[in-house]
Design a protein around this motif. Structure first.
Motif, PDB file in Angstrom:
ATOM      1  N   VAL A  29       0.870  -1.177   0.000  1.00 22.23           N
ATOM      2  CA  VAL A  29       0.000   0.000   0.000  1.00 22.23           C
ATOM      3  C   VAL A  29       0.907   1.227   0.000  1.00 22.23           C
ATOM      4  N   PHE A  30       0.693   2.092  -0.983  1.00 24.44           N
ATOM      5  CA  PHE A  30       1.483   3.319  -1.068  1.00 24.44           C
ATOM      6  C   PHE A  30       0.641   4.413  -1.717  1.00 24.44           C
ATOM      7  N   GLY A  31       1.110   5.639  -1.601  1.00 27.77           N
ATOM      8  CA  GLY A  31       0.379   6.738  -2.220  1.00 27.77           C
ATOM      9  C   GLY A  31       1.250   7.959  -2.365  1.00 27.77           C
ATOM     10  N   ASP A  87       4.386   8.057  -0.033  1.00 26.28           N
ATOM     11  CA  ASP A  87       4.095   7.519   1.295  1.00 26.28           C
ATOM     12  C   ASP A  87       3.975   6.004   1.174  1.00 26.28           C
ATOM     13  N   VAL A 100       3.051   3.003   2.883  1.00 21.17           N
ATOM     14  CA  VAL A 100       2.289   2.651   4.079  1.00 21.17           C
ATOM     15  C   VAL A 100       2.799   1.336   4.645  1.00 21.17           C
ATOM     16  N   TRP A 137      -5.325   0.873   3.312  1.00 20.33           N
ATOM     17  CA  TRP A 137      -5.621   1.785   2.199  1.00 20.33           C
ATOM     18  C   TRP A 137      -6.778   2.715   2.559  1.00 20.33           C
ATOM     19  N   LYS A 163      -5.697   5.445   5.077  1.00 20.59           N
ATOM     20  CA  LYS A 163      -4.893   6.509   4.465  1.00 20.59           C
ATOM     21  C   LYS A 163      -5.721   7.358   3.506  1.00 20.59           C
ATOM     22  N   ALA A 164      -6.577   6.722   2.721  1.00 22.93           N
ATOM     23  CA  ALA A 164      -7.419   7.464   1.785  1.00 22.93           C
ATOM     24  C   ALA A 164      -8.347   8.410   2.540  1.00 22.93           C
ATOM     25  N   ARG A 202      -3.525  10.218  -3.880  1.00 24.02           N
ATOM     26  CA  ARG A 202      -4.096   8.912  -4.182  1.00 24.02           C
ATOM     27  C   ARG A 202      -3.268   7.817  -3.520  1.00 24.02           C
ATOM     28  N   TYR A 203      -3.956   6.794  -3.058  1.00 24.80           N
ATOM     29  CA  TYR A 203      -3.309   5.610  -2.505  1.00 24.80           C
ATOM     30  C   TYR A 203      -3.676   4.406  -3.357  1.00 24.80           C
TER      31      TYR A 203
END
Length: 79
Positions: free
Chosen positions: A13-15, A33, A35, A48, A51-52, A62-63
């Motif tokens: 999970v990243f964004g 980022d 996560v 997700w 964070k979103a 956006r993630y």
């Protein structure tokens, strides 16, 4: 692997902030980022969503969830 142990299906999970709402080009790759990496889709989805929700006021943020297990074992069935 023991019978009771669930197979790990790793998810990343990243964004980051996008350059434009029209595509997936990040403004600054050094500010992504990361996560984390999660052992299954359900836990990745929980991270997700969190964070979103935290960044809902920034339309360009956006993630994403990356199915790492599909990259690591593309020929595996059920992946």
């Amino acid at each position: 692997m023991p019978e009771t142990e669930k197979k790990q299906l790793l998810h990343l999970v990243f964004g980051g902030e996008l350059s434009s709402l029209e595509g997936v080009q990040f403004k600054d790759l050094s500010n992504l980022d990361i996560v984390g990496i999660f052992p299954d889709y359900a836990s990745a989805l929980t991270a997700w969503r969190s964070k979103a929700q935290q960044t809902v006021d920034n339309a360009e943020m956006r993630y994403f969830i990356v199915h790492m297990h599909k990259l690591l074992e593309p020929e595996a069935k059920g992946a």
